[in-house]
Design a protein around this motif. Structure first.
Motif, PDB file in Angstrom:
ATOM      1  N   VAL A 159       0.833  -1.203   0.000  1.00  0.00           N
ATOM      2  CA  VAL A 159       0.000   0.000   0.000  1.00  0.00           C
ATOM      3  C   VAL A 159       0.867   1.252   0.000  1.00  0.00           C
ATOM      4  N   LEU A 160       1.806   1.326   0.914  1.00  0.00           N
ATOM      5  CA  LEU A 160       2.710   2.471   1.015  1.00  0.00           C
ATOM      6  C   LEU A 160       4.105   1.964   1.361  1.00  0.00           C
ATOM      7  N   PRO A 161       4.962   1.795   0.348  1.00  0.00           N
ATOM      8  CA  PRO A 161       6.322   1.299   0.609  1.00  0.00           C
ATOM      9  C   PRO A 161       7.157   2.318   1.375  1.00  0.00           C
ATOM     10  N   ARG A 162       8.067   1.821   2.202  1.00  0.00           N
ATOM     11  CA  ARG A 162       8.958   2.708   2.944  1.00  0.00           C
ATOM     12  C   ARG A 162       9.964   3.361   2.002  1.00  0.00           C
ATOM     13  N   LEU A 163      10.615   4.411   2.498  1.00  0.00           N
ATOM     14  CA  LEU A 163      11.616   5.119   1.705  1.00  0.00           C
ATOM     15  C   LEU A 163      12.725   4.182   1.258  1.00  0.00           C
ATOM     16  N   SER A 164      13.189   3.336   2.165  1.00  0.00           N
ATOM     17  CA  SER A 164      14.278   2.416   1.818  1.00  0.00           C
ATOM     18  C   SER A 164      13.845   1.441   0.731  1.00  0.00           C
ATOM     19  N   SER A 165      12.595   0.970   0.796  1.00  0.00           N
ATOM     20  CA  SER A 165      12.093   0.051  -0.231  1.00  0.00           C
ATOM     21  C   SER A 165      11.982   0.744  -1.575  1.00  0.00           C
ATOM     22  N   THR A 166      11.529   1.996  -1.560  1.00  0.00           N
ATOM     23  CA  THR A 166      11.413   2.756  -2.806  1.00  0.00           C
ATOM     24  C   THR A 166      12.787   3.036  -3.403  1.00  0.00           C
ATOM     25  N   PHE A 167      13.752   3.361  -2.547  1.00  0.00           N
ATOM     26  CA  PHE A 167      15.114   3.603  -3.021  1.00  0.00           C
ATOM     27  C   PHE A 167      15.712   2.324  -3.603  1.00  0.00           C
ATOM     28  N   GLY A 168      15.467   1.194  -2.933  1.00  0.00           N
ATOM     29  CA  GLY A 168      15.958  -0.079  -3.455  1.00  0.00           C
ATOM     30  C   GLY A 168      15.334  -0.421  -4.804  1.00  0.00           C
ATOM     31  N   GLU A 169      14.043  -0.117  -4.953  1.00  0.00           N
ATOM     32  CA  GLU A 169      13.375  -0.360  -6.229  1.00  0.00           C
ATOM     33  C   GLU A 169      13.941   0.548  -7.322  1.00  0.00           C
ATOM     34  N   ALA A 170      14.295   1.784  -6.957  1.00  0.00           N
ATOM     35  CA  ALA A 170      14.897   2.692  -7.936  1.00  0.00           C
ATOM     36  C   ALA A 170      16.229   2.143  -8.441  1.00  0.00           C
ATOM     37  N   LEU A 171      17.036   1.601  -7.536  1.00  0.00           N
ATOM     38  CA  LEU A 171      18.307   1.004  -7.947  1.00  0.00           C
ATOM     39  C   LEU A 171      18.078  -0.193  -8.865  1.00  0.00           C
ATOM     40  N   ARG A 172      17.066  -1.001  -8.539  1.00  0.00           N
ATOM     41  CA  ARG A 172      16.757  -2.154  -9.390  1.00  0.00           C
ATOM     42  C   ARG A 172      16.308  -1.695 -10.782  1.00  0.00           C
ATOM     43  N   MET A 173      15.503  -0.625 -10.814  1.00  0.00           N
ATOM     44  CA  MET A 173      15.009  -0.124 -12.099  1.00  0.00           C
ATOM     45  C   MET A 173      16.131   0.452 -12.948  1.00  0.00           C
ATOM     46  N   PHE A 174      17.154   1.006 -12.310  1.00  0.00           N
ATOM     47  CA  PHE A 174      18.314   1.477 -13.056  1.00  0.00           C
ATOM     48  C   PHE A 174      18.960   0.324 -13.815  1.00  0.00           C
ATOM     49  N   ASP A 175      19.019  -0.840 -13.179  1.00  0.00           N
ATOM     50  CA  ASP A 175      19.715  -1.980 -13.763  1.00  0.00           C
ATOM     51  C   ASP A 175      18.851  -2.767 -14.737  1.00  0.00           C
ATOM     52  N   THR A 176      17.586  -2.970 -14.417  1.00  0.00           N
ATOM     53  CA  THR A 176      16.761  -3.911 -15.185  1.00  0.00           C
ATOM     54  C   THR A 176      15.640  -3.264 -15.987  1.00  0.00           C
ATOM     55  N   GLU A 177      15.234  -2.078 -15.644  1.00  0.00           N
ATOM     56  CA  GLU A 177      14.097  -1.446 -16.321  1.00  0.00           C
ATOM     57  C   GLU A 177      14.487  -0.225 -17.150  1.00  0.00           C
ATOM     58  N   SER A 178      15.795   0.028 -17.289  1.00  0.00           N
ATOM     59  CA  SER A 178      16.284   1.173 -18.074  1.00  0.00           C
ATOM     60  C   SER A 178      15.620   2.475 -17.627  1.00  0.00           C
ATOM     61  N   LEU A 179      15.683   2.735 -16.319  1.00  0.00           N
ATOM     62  CA  LEU A 179      15.025   3.906 -15.762  1.00  0.00           C
ATOM     63  C   LEU A 179      15.535   5.202 -16.386  1.00  0.00           C
ATOM     64  N   MET A 180      16.833   5.321 -16.588  1.00  0.00           N
ATOM     65  CA  MET A 180      17.391   6.548 -17.139  1.00  0.00           C
ATOM     66  C   MET A 180      16.930   6.777 -18.578  1.00  0.00           C
ATOM     67  N   MET A 181      16.814   5.700 -19.341  1.00  0.00           N
ATOM     68  CA  MET A 181      16.334   5.836 -20.722  1.00  0.00           C
ATOM     69  C   MET A 181      14.904   6.351 -20.744  1.00  0.00           C
ATOM     70  N   HIS A 182      14.044   5.763 -19.898  1.00  0.00           N
ATOM     71  CA  HIS A 182      12.648   6.188 -19.844  1.00  0.00           C
ATOM     72  C   HIS A 182      12.544   7.632 -19.347  1.00  0.00           C
ATOM     73  N   ALA A 183      13.354   7.984 -18.356  1.00  0.00           N
ATOM     74  CA  ALA A 183      13.347   9.365 -17.855  1.00  0.00           C
ATOM     75  C   ALA A 183      13.827  10.340 -18.931  1.00  0.00           C
ATOM     76  N   GLY A 184      14.823   9.933 -19.711  1.00  0.00           N
ATOM     77  CA  GLY A 184      15.316  10.779 -20.789  1.00  0.00           C
ATOM     78  C   GLY A 184      14.266  11.006 -21.867  1.00  0.00           C
ATOM     79  N   VAL A 185      13.520   9.952 -22.210  1.00  0.00           N
ATOM     80  CA  VAL A 185      12.449  10.084 -23.205  1.00  0.00           C
ATOM     81  C   VAL A 185      11.393  11.074 -22.721  1.00  0.00           C
ATOM     82  N   THR A 186      10.980  10.922 -21.465  1.00  0.00           N
ATOM     83  CA  THR A 186       9.975  11.834 -20.910  1.00  0.00           C
ATOM     84  C   THR A 186      10.496  13.265 -20.867  1.00  0.00           C
ATOM     85  N   ALA A 187      11.753  13.447 -20.463  1.00  0.00           N
ATOM     86  CA  ALA A 187      12.326  14.790 -20.392  1.00  0.00           C
ATOM     87  C   ALA A 187      12.373  15.450 -21.767  1.00  0.00           C
TER      88      ALA A 187
END
Length: 258
Positions: A35-63
């Motif tokens: 329902v509401l992930p903790r800050l540490s869980s969200t930060f960990g998910e962000a690191l995972r998305m950098f590696d496996t979900e191409s977070l920077m690429m998606h952010a660059g497209v949106t920007a």
């Protein structure tokens, strides 16, 4: 200087308090992670998305979509605003159609643009243009209408041409209102792009947001929202910086930002 330092410190402390509440608040209140992930869980998910979900690429497209929508929508708003401000007859003819376009919900246009242009960046940019256009146009229109007539008459008395009246009096007088509209437009551009990506996108942060919702991954949704927020804050900050550089001659009291 001391007052500014105290204000900055107070803002920083408030931000730290927000992070503390986000980290330990859900656990203290018994709110589950899905329902509401903790800050540490969200930060960990962000690191995972950098590696496996191409977070920077998606952010660059949106920007890039935000930049394109903001620039094109602002340019269109300035052009139409000046045109209507200088020609009341043109305003009488076009204003009903412009108003109708503004009233129509932009979310309803997004699926139509996807059908026309496919799953590309263009539907997102067009939605952003539609949302950005109106506040810029209204601000410029109002500013052009309220130009000091004495200044206009002075330039005309000096045998100034119509172009010189616009360049030396009308456009500079509209600059402050223009930047007020650009501030609003910089945040609305993010909303427009996100709407387009939510409706029909295979890239971008809006796509990741929908993907995370479909997977039941609340942390991924939070990461996408935070990333979109950062893009909006950065866009707003750039407009404020440009405003201070361009309107440096104005009194400081009129340059305060919200």
């Amino acid at each position: 200087m001391i007052l500014k330092l105290k204000m900055a410190l107070g803002s920083l402390l408030l931000f730290v308090l927000f992070l503390i509440v986000w980290q330990w608040g859900p656990t203290a209140l018994g709110i589950p992670e899905f329902v509401l992930p903790r800050l540490s869980s969200t930060f960990g998910e962000a690191l995972r998305m950098f590696d496996t979900e191409s977070l920077m690429m998606h952010a660059g497209v949106t920007a890039l979509e935000v930049i394109a929508g903001f620039v094109l929508g602002s340019a269109l708003g300035v052009t139409i605003g000046v045109l209507l401000g200088l020609s009341p007859a043109t305003e009488t003819v076009l204003s009903p159609y412009i108003l109708a376009l503004q009233i129509a919900p932009k979310v309803a246009f997004a699926p139509l643009f996807v059908m026309w242009m496919g799953y590309t960046v263009y539907p997102k940019i067009v939605v952003a243009i539609l949302i950005v256009f109106f506040p810029v146009m209204i601000n410029v229109l109002g500013a052009v209408r309220t130009v000091d007539p004495d200044m206009v008459n002075l330039v005309r008395a000096m045998c100034g041409s119509r172009w010189q009246v616009f360049r030396l009096v009308e456009f500079p007088s509209a600059m402050q209102a223009l930047f007020a509209g650009l501030r609003i437009a910089s945040t609305l551009a993010v909303i427009g792009v996100t709407v387009g990506e939510l409706v029909g996108g295979d890239k971008g942060l809006g796509y990741l947001l929908v993907y995370g919702e479909g997977q039941g991954n609340t942390a991924m949704v939070f990461v996408s929202i935070v990333a979109l927020t950062l893009i909006g804050v950065l866009a707003y900050a750039v407009v404020v910086w440009l405003e201070k550089r361009v309107l440096h001659y104005l009194p400081r009291a009129s340059m305060r930002t919200v």
